[in-house]
Design an enzyme around this catalytic site. Structure first.
Site, short mmCIF file in Angstrom:
data_model
loop_
_atom_site.label_atom_id
_atom_site.label_comp_id
_atom_site.label_asym_id
_atom_site.label_seq_id
_atom_site.Cartn_x
_atom_site.Cartn_y
_atom_site.Cartn_z
N ARG A 23 35.04 -45.63 94.02
CA ARG A 23 36.37 -45.21 93.51
C ARG A 23 37.50 -46.06 94.06
O ARG A 23 38.61 -45.57 94.25
CB ARG A 23 36.65 -43.74 93.85
CG ARG A 23 35.78 -42.74 93.14
CD ARG A 23 36.28 -42.46 91.73
NE ARG A 23 35.29 -41.73 90.99
CZ ARG A 23 35.27 -40.40 90.86
NH1 ARG A 23 36.20 -39.69 91.41
NH2 ARG A 23 34.33 -39.82 90.16
N ARG A 27 43.31 -43.01 92.33
CA ARG A 27 44.63 -42.39 92.47
C ARG A 27 45.32 -42.59 93.80
O ARG A 27 46.51 -42.33 93.92
CB ARG A 27 44.51 -40.88 92.18
CG ARG A 27 44.28 -40.60 90.71
CD ARG A 27 43.70 -39.22 90.51
NE ARG A 27 42.34 -39.18 91.03
CZ ARG A 27 41.55 -38.12 90.99
NH1 ARG A 27 41.99 -37.00 90.47
NH2 ARG A 27 40.33 -38.18 91.48
N ARG A 36 47.73 -46.00 84.86
CA ARG A 36 47.21 -44.83 84.15
C ARG A 36 48.30 -44.17 83.32
O ARG A 36 48.07 -43.77 82.17
CB ARG A 36 46.60 -43.82 85.13
CG ARG A 36 45.83 -42.71 84.45
CD ARG A 36 45.32 -41.66 85.39
NE ARG A 36 46.41 -41.01 86.09
CZ ARG A 36 46.28 -40.03 86.97
NH1 ARG A 36 45.07 -39.58 87.25
NH2 ARG A 36 47.31 -39.50 87.57
N ASP A 73 33.53 -44.39 83.37
CA ASP A 73 33.06 -43.12 83.95
C ASP A 73 31.65 -42.83 83.48
O ASP A 73 31.25 -43.25 82.39
CB ASP A 73 33.99 -41.96 83.55
CG ASP A 73 33.79 -40.78 84.47
OD1 ASP A 73 34.39 -40.76 85.55
OD2 ASP A 73 32.98 -39.87 84.13
N TYR A 150 26.37 -32.04 83.88
CA TYR A 150 27.69 -31.89 83.23
C TYR A 150 27.54 -31.50 81.76
O TYR A 150 28.31 -30.71 81.24
CB TYR A 150 28.48 -33.20 83.33
CG TYR A 150 28.96 -33.48 84.74
CD1 TYR A 150 30.15 -32.91 85.22
CD2 TYR A 150 28.24 -34.29 85.60
CE1 TYR A 150 30.59 -33.15 86.52
CE2 TYR A 150 28.67 -34.54 86.91
CZ TYR A 150 29.84 -33.96 87.35
OH TYR A 150 30.26 -34.19 88.64
O1 CP3 Z 1 36.24 -47.30 91.21
C1 CP3 Z 1 35.14 -46.87 90.82
O2 CP3 Z 1 34.30 -46.34 91.58
C2 CP3 Z 1 34.74 -47.11 89.37
C3 CP3 Z 1 35.02 -46.10 88.42
C4 CP3 Z 1 34.32 -44.75 88.49
C5 CP3 Z 1 34.98 -43.56 88.10
N1 CP3 Z 1 34.05 -42.56 88.08
C6 CP3 Z 1 36.40 -43.45 87.76
C7 CP3 Z 1 37.04 -42.12 87.81
C8 CP3 Z 1 32.99 -44.42 88.78
C9 CP3 Z 1 31.88 -45.30 89.30
C10 CP3 Z 1 32.84 -43.03 88.50
C11 CP3 Z 1 31.56 -42.32 88.63
C12 CP3 Z 1 31.52 -40.87 88.41
N2 CP3 Z 1 32.24 -40.13 87.52
C13 CP3 Z 1 30.61 -40.01 89.07
C14 CP3 Z 1 29.55 -40.43 90.05
C15 CP3 Z 1 30.10 -40.71 91.41
C16 CP3 Z 1 30.62 -39.51 92.13
O3 CP3 Z 1 31.83 -39.44 92.31
O4 CP3 Z 1 29.81 -38.64 92.51
C17 CP3 Z 1 30.86 -38.70 88.61
C18 CP3 Z 1 30.15 -37.45 89.06
C19 CP3 Z 1 31.88 -38.80 87.61
C20 CP3 Z 1 32.43 -37.70 86.78
C21 CP3 Z 1 33.85 -37.48 87.07
N3 CP3 Z 1 34.86 -38.35 86.71
C22 CP3 Z 1 34.43 -36.38 87.74
C23 CP3 Z 1 33.66 -35.20 88.30
C24 CP3 Z 1 35.80 -36.61 87.78
C25 CP3 Z 1 36.84 -35.66 88.31
C26 CP3 Z 1 36.87 -35.64 89.78
C27 CP3 Z 1 37.96 -36.53 90.27
O5 CP3 Z 1 37.70 -37.32 91.22
O6 CP3 Z 1 39.05 -36.40 89.76
C28 CP3 Z 1 36.06 -37.87 87.17
C29 CP3 Z 1 37.35 -38.53 87.01
C30 CP3 Z 1 37.50 -39.94 87.47
N4 CP3 Z 1 36.57 -40.93 87.32
C31 CP3 Z 1 38.65 -40.52 88.10
C32 CP3 Z 1 38.38 -41.87 88.30
C33 CP3 Z 1 39.30 -42.92 88.90
C34 CP3 Z 1 39.93 -39.77 88.40
C35 CP3 Z 1 40.64 -39.55 87.10
C36 CP3 Z 1 42.12 -39.79 87.12
O7 CP3 Z 1 42.59 -40.91 87.33
O8 CP3 Z 1 42.83 -38.80 86.87
#
Ligand code: CP3
Length: 343
Positions: A23, A27, A36, A73, A150
């Site tokens: 990540r 944010r 964003r 994602d 999910y």
């Molecule tokens: O920088 C990176 O790592 C690359 C991008 C990336 C994102 N999600 C962007 C993201 C990667 C590799 C993921 C993987 C992901 N997404 C996983 C597996 C890794 C982990 O965290 O366990 C999972 C379970 C998801 C599903 C997901 N996406 C969830 C549960 C959420 C909400 C939780 C949260 O952190 O807000 C997301 C949203 C998400 N994916 C964000 C980002 C940058 C935040 C969204 C935003 O900007 O509002």
């Protein structure tokens, strides 16, 4: 010049380990929040190839990480398969739920995902042109079990109970879903590789809730099938597996599935990893992401401890899980300086 990340993945031990963070585009960075806002929302950002490439590059410019991870994602795959997907601000993802055979039959075929996912492949293409020569581009997907949790529940769940319930009550339907996700993931990762991803990572964030035979059937087997198919098509692309919270099942996992590296969360110690896991090859991870919020001496001491404990074999420095929005960007710099100047 071989890139540092690729050297580690090939099994080379290095004086200073290469570094990236899960990540890392997120944010906690003001420039991410600004881009964003420009895109409108998170999903629009994922599908806007120019802006998705821009946010992928932001942490590379700011910190000079050794790897960039594609901004996308794991839930874009179920969306491309036909599930509805949206994000509720401050809460997380929401999807249409999958409970019946009819819900399953309404999904698309694995080879039909590429039209929806074309902008993601375009992001990869832009990045492979724009990244610095020394930076490795990592593509990724979710593992079938995690993505299924999910899809079944329609949201994130603390204990993955809805997916466990469907797996136990209707194993035939659940296995159909897992098999579709295996095929879809092969297709998705293969196209990322064709577009320019140099490494791919498979995120099984909820592997820890699978026990005994279920762990073999739903964490090991799907990952093994995906990796063996990718290795046939793209034999030189290294693959990182991340069966999060697998505890003692981390032992031997990389060999079982055929990955080149295994990522580990913070529930196991670096010393334990050195003795039990690194003997099989490259390891990645382990620093608790809470240190990026709290900083101070504990951050420096723990970073040094991990570097030292894993200095006898191939190692990629990373966090145990994603960096959180509350993290202080300054602490990331402190972590990097500690690794790159450690005696
Ligand atoms: O920088 C990176 O790592 C690359 C991008 C990336 C994102 N999600 C962007 C993201 C990667 C590799 C993921 C993987 C992901 N997404 C996983 C597996 C890794 C982990 O965290 O366990 C999972 C379970 C998801 C599903 C997901 N996406 C969830 C549960 C959420 C909400 C939780 C949260 O952190 O807000 C997301 C949203 C998400 N994916 C964000 C980002 C940058 C935040 C969204 C935003 O900007 O509002």
């Amino acid at each position: 010049m071989t890139k540092k990340i690729l050297k580690a993945l090939a099994g080379e031990k290095q004086e200073v380990p290469p570094i990236w963070m899960m990540r890392q585009a997120g944010r906690y960075l003001p420039e991410y929040r600004e881009t964003r806002a420009q895109a409108g929302d998170f999903l629009s950002l994922c599908y806007n190839s120019d802006l998705a490439a821009e946010v992928t590059l932001q942490p590379i410019r700011r910190y000079g990480f050794d790897a960039a991870i594609l901004f996308a994602d794991i839930l874009l795959l179920p969306q491309a398969l036909g599930a509805d997907l949206w994000f509720v601000t401050g809460e997380g993802p929401r999807l249409s739920t999958l409970q019946t055979k009819l819900d399953f039959e309404n999904l698309r075929k694995p080879e039909e995902i590429n039209e929806t996912l074309a902008p993601i492949y375009e992001t990869v293409k832009i990045l492979s042109k724009e990244l610095p020569r020394e930076t490795t581009l990592i593509g990724f997907a979710g593992a079938p079990w995690t993505v299924a949790t999910y899809m079944v529940a329609g949201r994130g769940t603390p204990d993955q109970a809805p997916a466990h319930l469907l797996k136990n009550k209707n194993p035939e339907l659940f296995d159909d879903l897992i098999n579709l996700l295996i095929e879809g993931t092969i297709e998705y990762l293969s196209h990322q590789i064709i577009a320019g991803a140099e490494v791919v990572k498979i995120f099984d964030s909820w592997a820890g809730s699978l026990k005994g035979n279920d762990f073999d059937k739903y964490a090991v087997e799907p990952c093994k099938k995906i990796i063996s198919a990718l290795k046939v098509k793209h034999p030189h692309i290294p693959i990182i597996a991340f069966p999060r919270q697998a505890s003692n099942r981390y032992i031997g996992f990389s060999k079982q599935v055929g990955s080149d590296c295994i990522a580990l969360d913070e529930s196991v110690s670096a010393e334990w990893i050195s003795q039990n896991i690194q003997v099989d090859g490259c390891v990645q991870g382990n620093l608790a992401s809470s240190h990026m919020v709290s900083g101070g001496n504990a951050l420096v001491d723990e970073t040094k401890r991990i570097v030292k404990a894993l200095s006898n074999g191939p190692h990629i420095f990373n966090l145990g899980h994603g960096i959180t929005p509350e993290a202080d960007p300054q602490n990331v710099q402190i972590m990097i300086d500690t690794i790159r100047t450690a005696e």
